[in-house]
Design an enzyme around this catalytic site. Structure first.
Site, PDB file in Angstrom:
ATOM      1  N   SER A   1      12.836 -16.077  12.427  1.00  0.00           N
ATOM      2  CA  SER A   1      13.037 -16.057  10.974  1.00  0.00           C
ATOM      3  C   SER A   1      13.551 -17.366  10.403  1.00  0.00           C
ATOM      4  O   SER A   1      14.378 -18.060  10.998  1.00  0.00           O
ATOM      5  CB  SER A   1      14.044 -14.972  10.619  1.00  0.00           C
ATOM      6  OG  SER A   1      14.463 -15.136   9.285  1.00  0.00           O
TER       7      SER A   1
ATOM      8  N   HIS B   1       1.167 -18.068   9.479  1.00  0.00           N
ATOM      9  CA  HIS B   1       2.061 -16.957   9.213  1.00  0.00           C
ATOM     10  C   HIS B   1       1.624 -16.096   8.036  1.00  0.00           C
ATOM     11  O   HIS B   1       1.810 -14.897   8.021  1.00  0.00           O
ATOM     12  CB  HIS B   1       3.450 -17.530   8.928  1.00  0.00           C
ATOM     13  CG  HIS B   1       4.486 -16.513   8.602  1.00  0.00           C
ATOM     14  ND1 HIS B   1       4.755 -15.455   9.447  1.00  0.00           N
ATOM     15  CD2 HIS B   1       5.301 -16.375   7.548  1.00  0.00           C
ATOM     16  CE1 HIS B   1       5.710 -14.718   8.901  1.00  0.00           C
ATOM     17  NE2 HIS B   1       6.046 -15.229   7.753  1.00  0.00           N
TER      18      HIS B   1
ATOM     19  N   GLU C   1      -0.258  -9.140  -0.109  1.00  0.00           N
ATOM     20  CA  GLU C   1      -0.770 -10.395   0.459  1.00  0.00           C
ATOM     21  C   GLU C   1      -2.272 -10.553   0.288  1.00  0.00           C
ATOM     22  O   GLU C   1      -2.781 -11.682   0.281  1.00  0.00           O
ATOM     23  CB  GLU C   1      -0.388 -10.479   1.954  1.00  0.00           C
ATOM     24  CG  GLU C   1      -0.718 -11.828   2.584  1.00  0.00           C
ATOM     25  CD  GLU C   1      -0.281 -11.941   4.044  1.00  0.00           C
ATOM     26  OE1 GLU C   1       0.463 -11.070   4.517  1.00  0.00           O
ATOM     27  OE2 GLU C   1      -0.692 -12.912   4.701  1.00  0.00           O
TER      28      GLU C   1
ATOM     29  N   ARG D   1       4.167 -20.194  -0.215  1.00  0.00           N
ATOM     30  CA  ARG D   1       5.071 -19.095  -0.550  1.00  0.00           C
ATOM     31  C   ARG D   1       6.479 -19.416  -0.076  1.00  0.00           C
ATOM     32  O   ARG D   1       6.663 -19.941   1.013  1.00  0.00           O
ATOM     33  CB  ARG D   1       4.588 -17.807   0.113  1.00  0.00           C
ATOM     34  CG  ARG D   1       5.478 -16.617  -0.157  1.00  0.00           C
ATOM     35  CD  ARG D   1       4.920 -15.339   0.426  1.00  0.00           C
ATOM     36  NE  ARG D   1       4.835 -15.346   1.865  1.00  0.00           N
ATOM     37  CZ  ARG D   1       5.886 -15.241   2.681  1.00  0.00           C
ATOM     38  NH1 ARG D   1       7.114 -15.133   2.185  1.00  0.00           N
ATOM     39  NH2 ARG D   1       5.725 -15.255   3.990  1.00  0.00           N
TER      40      ARG D   1
ATOM     41  N   HIS E   1       4.153 -21.429   9.244  1.00  0.00           N
ATOM     42  CA  HIS E   1       5.602 -21.229   9.278  1.00  0.00           C
ATOM     43  C   HIS E   1       6.226 -22.184  10.287  1.00  0.00           C
ATOM     44  O   HIS E   1       5.768 -22.283  11.419  1.00  0.00           O
ATOM     45  CB  HIS E   1       5.902 -19.783   9.672  1.00  0.00           C
ATOM     46  CG  HIS E   1       7.302 -19.368   9.363  1.00  0.00           C
ATOM     47  ND1 HIS E   1       8.368 -19.877  10.045  1.00  0.00           N
ATOM     48  CD2 HIS E   1       7.803 -18.523   8.432  1.00  0.00           C
ATOM     49  CE1 HIS E   1       9.479 -19.345   9.540  1.00  0.00           C
ATOM     50  NE2 HIS E   1       9.163 -18.529   8.560  1.00  0.00           N
TER      51      HIS E   1
ATOM     52  N   GLY F   1       0.804  -1.216   0.000  1.00  0.00           N
ATOM     53  CA  GLY F   1       0.000   0.000   0.000  1.00  0.00           C
ATOM     54  C   GLY F   1       0.838   1.266   0.000  1.00  0.00           C
ATOM     55  O   GLY F   1       0.587   2.194  -0.780  1.00  0.00           O
TER      56      GLY F   1
ATOM     57  N   ARG G   1       8.769 -24.241   3.550  1.00  0.00           N
ATOM     58  CA  ARG G   1       8.077 -24.100   4.821  1.00  0.00           C
ATOM     59  C   ARG G   1       7.013 -25.161   5.069  1.00  0.00           C
ATOM     60  O   ARG G   1       6.886 -25.668   6.177  1.00  0.00           O
ATOM     61  CB  ARG G   1       7.412 -22.714   4.878  1.00  0.00           C
ATOM     62  CG  ARG G   1       8.443 -21.637   4.961  1.00  0.00           C
ATOM     63  CD  ARG G   1       7.842 -20.273   4.876  1.00  0.00           C
ATOM     64  NE  ARG G   1       8.903 -19.287   5.107  1.00  0.00           N
ATOM     65  CZ  ARG G   1       8.718 -17.987   5.080  1.00  0.00           C
ATOM     66  NH1 ARG G   1       7.536 -17.494   4.823  1.00  0.00           N
ATOM     67  NH2 ARG G   1       9.724 -17.164   5.309  1.00  0.00           N
TER      68      ARG G   1
ATOM     69  N   LEU H   1       7.874  -9.906   0.792  1.00  0.00           N
ATOM     70  CA  LEU H   1       8.336  -8.524   0.673  1.00  0.00           C
ATOM     71  C   LEU H   1       8.512  -8.182  -0.800  1.00  0.00           C
ATOM     72  O   LEU H   1       8.161  -7.102  -1.260  1.00  0.00           O
ATOM     73  CB  LEU H   1       9.657  -8.349   1.425  1.00  0.00           C
ATOM     74  CG  LEU H   1       9.636  -8.739   2.907  1.00  0.00           C
ATOM     75  CD1 LEU H   1      10.968  -8.381   3.562  1.00  0.00           C
ATOM     76  CD2 LEU H   1       8.515  -8.041   3.640  1.00  0.00           C
TER      77      LEU H   1
END
Lengths: 638, 247
Positions: A284, A401, A425, A435, A266, A45, A330, A441
């Site tokens: 992470s 996640h 997203e 993903r 995740h 956005g 993942r 990102l």
């Protein structure tokens, strides 16, 4: 209705270039008269609002937080992918494209993913120009690291705070446009409905969260960049305020919902500590570069991790997937953790955790190196658990996640409602059924900086003669009245249970039956349970205070009311898809050794659900996925 | 453990507020400070009372939205920690904890513990950016940046904009916040063209918002959850002086 994805003709590598060269444009004088609403100020956005402002459009941007800088993109830790091939390890646009399609288990649209890979490199350039302090080598050039599901190092990062730095970059670009009065910023505002006039999205109804007042805002087009709906599970790594309301309202006004059941669990999150738990914290994925995942070989082993000798440890990912080891995608890492815990090998007091162990890396590289790479993550872990990961292995468990599903969009990122766009997203477009790390990102910024600002021109170029529509138009009045009535109804229930009570119940059902593993019987059961929770919510919820004042409980209630509807659609979608793919694991469909079993003959499609009215079943439309550049094979990370 | 909370309650910015006392008989030490407030609010709502409004969002110490002043310290007793990352194991059974909102005239109270920090946004809008339109950038590796500079810029950029520096400063000065942005961009080659103009505009905007002056007590650095260094204030002061001389 036939879904037209509007994919340009030509070879895949030329589509975007050719499209850009032929798309109708809006001249600068006309841009000044065109207003665009952007809802959400995360990566997708903020970057869109800033870029549209730079181009000369009049933009109104909205966020529910107290500042656009706080959107949940800020919490992304690991990094952002780009096909720069700075590491000289054979990376290319095609390889990033291929990895993303394969990582998504062949359930995403080729043309969109290729475009994403193409613009990925420009994102890094743009961010560096804005002053984003990425990690660098001593020679002054940018450093890269590797991430799950790929065999190259293409991930750019800023310690464990990449999302923060990228968002602050986008926020600074947005702030510059606010300063120039090209963008008008509405913080502490929540969108409650989209206004459709003559079949086109022409504005929104927003609630000022400080005064409680409902406002009408006109736009020639409306861009939704409102993030994912993982909070339908109550516990997730999302921020407390992350919600589905904007896209759910758009869905109810005619935007199809794509692949709602595709959620990402995740693998490396801090486990739940008790009933008071309000959210889960991610550790992470980058930690899997240097951390090894294991459980004891003996069931119900109650010894401390450090007391368990090497030959009594089961490094199950390295054992099952020798080629990728701890760096499998993942979905695979998450399911493998669940499998071990369900089989009785889990660790910690809840037995619902596995170890992520850095002792080998600390021995090999030294504590300093590990601290430089992951220091802030280790600190977060210690703050939450009270344990020191330098001396005792982390305990981790999978958590919700990210949601790959979202509003169905065509190549232009336009939903099935003309003039209504979905980016980042909140659309379904690029990640298929799973993903890859460091790609969220990338997609958010690709959509916001480089894709939407161009593709929106196709719609707006036909709209240059449309004058701003006054907000006393009957459709604005109607939409505001609907929002007002819904609020009044919620306030008048005056039951005896807080909103969180229902949200937690919904979350438990979704996690149990529509989470990491699903089956037809459980899904049918869950559908009824969600309906029951919804019914009791509307009878028993209690919201203190009044509607015309700051009221966080009312905000929550409006969001949870929508989650209670969305949950059922997710269940329907999971029930429809009689195959396992990516994050969607149907227990009935697995290979002998427990891997996901796709059914490309019958399910190589995007499910796009159409809302048909309250208490009516939604109608399923299918966009067939055509693979011309990638051969469909069973994913193997062995 | 048993915890007694004295919480600032204020209906809105126009009515006066006061402390209310609440007792929680059974607080788990694994709870975060905000989860304790969730439990309290749950109880208040079930009793038919109004819940306590407070700002929060990510609950992992990075969005900068949470903002409680706990026992006279911004974000509570731990250094380098936001309120959402503060866990109850750092308190004792029987403790009484006083919770207030950020107090600064540039951060007016909205309700209870919520304050309006939009002044920070306006300071950034005045110049906290590099003017580069989308699509204008050159290849990311075409300008090498010494690792030391990049790391220093990162340390400055780690600011989460929570406002603890303002809340803790006896003058309610925003120098640490503003200098972190000025310093980040001044350390990078991309930030040079606008360097002088930026610092002047941002300092001017900061003054307009009604933040106090800096008297170098260093309280801000102590309470900053991200460890933003006082060095940045020195760097900003130097740049500000230079920008005036250049004029």
């Amino acid at each position: 209705m036939i879904l037209d994805a509007k994919i340009p003709e030509g070879p895949i590598a030329d589509k975007w270039t050719r499209y850009k060269a032929t798309i109708p444009l809006v001249n600068p004088a006309n841009k000044r008269n065109i207003e665009i609403i952007v809802v959400g100020t995360g990566l997708a956005g903020a970057s869109a609002a800033a870029t549209l402002g730079e181009m000369g459009y009049k933009v109104k941007a909205f966020c529910f937080q107290d500042s656009p800088r706080r959107a949940h993109s800020i919490a992304a830790q690991g990094g952002i992918n780009a096909a720069k091939n700075y590491s000289n390890d054979g990376d290319s646009v095609h390889r990033l494209f291929y990895d993303t399609i394969k990582g998504g288990d062949y359930r995403s649209r080729e043309a969109n993913v290729h475009r994403l890979a193409e613009v990925s490199t420009a994102i890094i350039d743009q961010c560096v120009a804005q002053g984003v302090p990425f990690a660098r080598e001593y020679g002054g050039l940018l450093d890269n690291r590797s991430f799950g599901g790929v065999q190259v190092s293409r991930t750019f990062y800023a310690k464990g705070q990449t999302g923060q730095q990228l968002l602050l970059g986008a926020y600074s670009a947005l702030s510059r446009q606010v300063g120039r009065k090209q963008v008008q910023m509405f913080s502490r505002h929540e969108m409650l409905d989209v206004v459709i006039i003559d079949g086109k999205a022409r504005g929104i109804i927003a609630r000022d969260l400080v005064t409680g007042k409902l406002e009408r805002h006109f736009g020639h087009a409306v861009v939704l960049a409102t993030g994912g709906y993982g909070n339908v599970f109550f516990l997730s790594t999302n921020a407390m305020g992350s919600n589905v309301t904007a896209i759910w309202k758009a869905h109810k006004k005619g935007a199809f919902f794509g692949n709602p059941c595709f959620t990402q669990i995740h693998p490396t999150c801090i486990p739940v500590s008790g009933d008071h738990q309000s959210k889960l914290t991610l550790m992470s994925e980058s930690l899997r570069n240097d951390g090894r995942i294991w459980v004891p070989k003996k069931k119900d082993d109650s010894r401390k991790a450090v007391d368990i000798p090497e030959d009594e440890r089961d490094y199950y990912l390295e054992r099952r997937y020798p080629a990728f080891g701890n760096l499998v995608p993942r979905d695979i890492a998450s399911r493998a953790a669940k499998e071990r815990c369900d089989a009785g090998y889990g660790v910690g007091s809840s037995k619902m955790a596995v170890y992520l162990d850095f002792s080998d890396s600390i021995r090999r590289l030294g504590k300093d190196v590990i601290e430089a790479r992951y220091g802030n993550l280790f600190e977060i872990y210690e703050k939450i658990t009270g344990e020191d990961p330098y001396t005792t292995p982390m305990r981790i468990y999978p958590a919700v996640h990210y949601t790959m599903g979202g509003l169905w969009v065509d190549y232009n990122l336009m939903t099935t409602v003309p003039g209504l766009y979905a980016t980042g997203e909140c659309n379904f477009s690029d990640h298929g059924a799973n993903r890859l790390g460091a790609s969220a990102l990338m997609q958010g910024l690709a959509d916001g900086y480089f894709v939407l600002p161009i593709t929106i021109g196709e719609f707006l170029s036909k709209d240059i003669r449309t004058k701003a529509i006054p907000t006393d138009h009957p459709e604005f009045e109607k939409a505001e009245k609907e929002a007002q009535d819904r609020i009044a109804r919620l306030m008048s229930i005056k039951g005896n249970k807080p909103v969180d009570h229902f949200h937690k119940e919904l979350g438990k059902v979704m996690w149990e039956y529509c989470g990491m593993a699903r089956n037809a019987e459980g899904l049918q059961k869950a559908k009824k349970m969600v309906q029951d929770i919804r019914a009791s919510f509307w009878k028993e919820v209690r919201i203190p205070g009044a509607a015309d004042e700051t009221n966080p409980e009312l905000e929550k209630a409006l969001r949870v009311a929508d989650f209670l509807e969305l949950g059922e659609l997710m269940i329907d979608d999971a029930y429809d898809r009689n195959e396992s793919c990516g994050g969607h694991f149907r227990e009935e469909y697995q290979t002998e050794d427990g891997e996901a079993l796709r059914d490309d003959n019958n399910y190589a499609y995007v499910s796009a659900w159409q809302y048909k009215g309250d208490n009516q079943p939604e109608v399923l439309h299918k966009e067939p996925l055509v693979f011309e550049n990638v051969k469909l094979v069973q994913r193997s990370y062995k | 453990m048993k915890i007694t909370l004295k919480v600032w309650r204020q209906k809105n910015g126009k009515t006066p507020g006061n402390f209310n006392t609440y007792t929680l008989p059974d607080v788990s030490e694994d709870m975060s400070f905000l989860e304790m407030f969730d439990v309290l609010n749950d109880e208040l709502i079930r009793k038919g009372e109004d819940s306590i409004a407070f700002d929060h969002d990510c609950r992992e110490g990075i969005c900068g939205m949470c903002s409680m002043y706990i026992n006279g310290r911004a974000h509570g007793p731990l250094t380098g920690t936001t309120t959402c990352q503060l866990h109850m194991r750092h308190f004792k059974d029987g403790d009484t904890i006083v919770v207030e909102p950020w107090r600064a005239s540039a951060f007016p109270i909205i309700k209870d513990l919520m304050v309006d920090r939009s002044a920070f946004d306006r300071v950034i809008q005045a110049g906290g950016f590099i003017s580069v339109n989308t699509g204008n950038a050159v290849d990311a590796n075409s300008i090498p940046i010494p690792k030391e500079d990049a790391d220093k810029a990162f340390d400055a950029a780690a600011c989460i904009g929570c406002g603890a520096c303002v809340a803790t400063c006896k003058n309610a000065s925003a120098m640490l916040f503003v200098s972190a942005k000025v310093s980040q961009l001044a350390l990078l080659p991309q930030g040079q063209p606008e360097r002088n103009m930026r610092v002047k505009k941002m300092v001017e905007a900061m003054d307009e918002e009604g933040f106090g002056n800096c008297t170098n007590t260093g309280a801000c650095e102590v309470e900053c959850p991200k460890g933003i260094s006082l060095d940045h204030i020195a760097r900003m002061n130097r740049d500000y002086l230079v920008s005036n001389i250049v004029d």
